[in-house]
Design a protein around this motif. Structure first.
Motif, short mmCIF file in Angstrom:
data_model
loop_
_atom_site.label_atom_id
_atom_site.label_comp_id
_atom_site.label_asym_id
_atom_site.label_seq_id
_atom_site.Cartn_x
_atom_site.Cartn_y
_atom_site.Cartn_z
N HIS A 1 -14.21 1.24 1.20
CA HIS A 1 -12.74 0.39 1.82
C HIS A 1 -11.85 1.19 2.57
N LYS B 1 -4.20 1.56 -3.08
CA LYS B 1 -5.04 0.78 -2.71
C LYS B 1 -6.37 0.83 -3.62
N LEU C 1 -7.81 -1.99 -6.12
CA LEU C 1 -9.27 -2.14 -6.32
C LEU C 1 -9.83 -2.28 -7.81
#
Length: 451
Positions: A346, A326, A330
């Motif tokens: 996040h 993840k 990003l």
């Protein structure tokens, strides 16, 4: 926009089509960027190629658009099989790995020495205090298969590296013994093949296939639970391989003695060799795993971000790697190096501050009072449902509400193995989200325990 992070696209595709479809059709595929914004998916046969083109090209396009990029997808066919290829034909079924030719009608697939069909190796395995023993035994087994530790029984909760170690053993044996017939598969696949052989009246071919292996690696052996015919068949397969000094490697999410409805004769044989468990990695090992993974990418991830991830994703390696993916996703959409503040925005930390003033003794007493059972029964090995459910709830709450580790909690439950506690915790954690009646019961118990 040029997009070259294949792993990010794979993760997004998994979310779109579902984990099961992804693992069945894409997990073993090679995907490469042949030119800017043009990717090629290599499939093992015509059946596979047609399935991917018909059902999955559009979802891949949708994922690429969601990631703000346009990708041309080409699906091509290789001239050899990859592992775990689903097919309705014998040609596309999963075959054992070997170099020598065979006269069997169920001929194993030949493998080039320049490319292994196994994904994981010892080179990319991070060794820590949690897996040192398992790693050492695995190296010994791969060096001297069938002689040193046989069978080798590896167990741990999900996501801690069992599959990695098993495939690393297979890869190493394949490299040093290219003539060996090696079979790696899940217990579910073994069961399905057995059922198909019974239906098609090819049971003798099935037996010949598995009882002539040099190395047999069977994953998720706990799924033998309650399958009497499969247990019977595997019992005789085990005996023949063992008597001929062929290496047997098994994995499970718990110790053999903790697998319910598993025949005693199988439990006994599983313990003939050596057992090794893998625990959750400590902080330093988690950071080392993240560093190793991030080194294989072009993104620059600062040490404080890696440490933040390692601090908040503690239960298993899959969650840890998912968090890193993840972060990498990003970073793809930022022109500058990603900051810790951005990452923190996040992520919702998973780590809970333990309530240290509560004790397992108090939790056990309240559970027993609520379900009207004795402490002796709670800490026993009895498998009656009226005892098993309270026991699992007690184990779950001991982990959620106290600062004790899994091994320490196991000591409070009659000296049970820490993997048993981890299994109960994971099971109840999932059930708590889906079973409303259970959730109400647990919430009431928590209120009572906290007083």
């Amino acid at each position: 926009m040029t997009f070259n992070n294949i792993e990010t696209l794979k993760e997004a595709l998994k979310d779109l089509i579902g984990k099961k479809s992804y693992e069945t059709w894409f997990q073993s595929l090679d995907i490469e960027m042949t030119e800017q914004d043009s990717w090629t998916i290599w499939t093992p046969n015509l059946f596979y190629k047609q399935r991917v083109e018909q059902q999955f090209k559009i979802p891949i396009k949708e994922v690429s658009k969601a990631l703000s990029c346009e990708i041309d997808i080409h699906v091509n066919q290789k001239n050899h099989l990859s592992k775990n290829v689903p097919s309705k034909t014998e040609e596309a079924s999963e075959q054992p790995f070997q170099k020598k030719k065979t006269t069997s009608t169920d001929e194993p697939q030949s493998v080039s020495s320049s490319k292994s069909l196994f994904k994981y190796s010892f080179d990319n395995f991070i060794v820590g205090p949690n897996n040192q023993l398992a790693h050492a035994i695995a190296l010994a087994v791969s060096t001297n298969p069938g002689q040193t530790y046989n069978p080798f029984f590896l167990y741990s909760p999900v996501g801690l590296g069992k599959t990695h170690i098993m495939q690393a053993i297979a890869m190493s044996i394949q490299k040093h013994n290219p003539e060996y017939k090696i079979k790696y598969l899940s217990t579910e696949q073994f069961t399905n093949e057995l059922i198909a052989s019974i239906q098609n009246k090819t049971i003798e071919q099935f037996r010949t296939k598995y009882r002539t292996m040099d190395v047999l690696l069977l994953d998720d052996i706990q799924f033998l639970e309650g399958k009497e015919r499969t247990q019977e068949e595997f019992f005789h397969t085990f005996n023949q391989l063992y008597n001929e000094n062929k290496q047997i490697i098994l994995s499970s999410d718990r110790s053999p003695t903790d697998i319910p409805r598993l025949e005693d004769r199988l439990i006994s044989r599983f313990e003939w060799g050596i057992k090794a468990d893998i625990e959750a990695p400590d902080f330093e090992t988690r950071v080392a795993i993240l560093q190793k993974k991030s080194e294989n990418t072009q993104a620059r991830i600062s040490p404080d971000i890696l440490q933040y991830i390692a601090s908040n994703f503690t239960s298993n390696i899959r969650e840890l790697e998912g968090a890193l993916l993840k972060v990498l996703a990003l970073s793809q959409f930022q022109s500058t190096e990603i900051s810790l503040d951005t990452v923190q925005q996040h992520f919702q930390p998973q780590k809970k501050a333990p309530t240290v003033h509560l004790t397992p003794d108090r939790i056990q007493n309240i559970i027993c009072e609520h379900f009207n059972i004795s402490i002796e029964d709670l800490n026993s090995s009895k498998r009656k449902r009226m005892i098993v459910i309270p026991r699992q709830i007690a184990m779950y709450l001991c982990r959620e509400l106290t600062a004790y580790s899994f091994p320490e909690i196991g000591a409070f439950f009659g000296g049970k193995d820490h993997t048993t506690i981890m299994h109960a915790h994971e099971k109840l954690k999932k059930s708590y989200q889906t079973d409303q009646e259970l959730k109400i019961t647990i919430d009431k118990l928590i209120e009572k325990i906290r007083g």
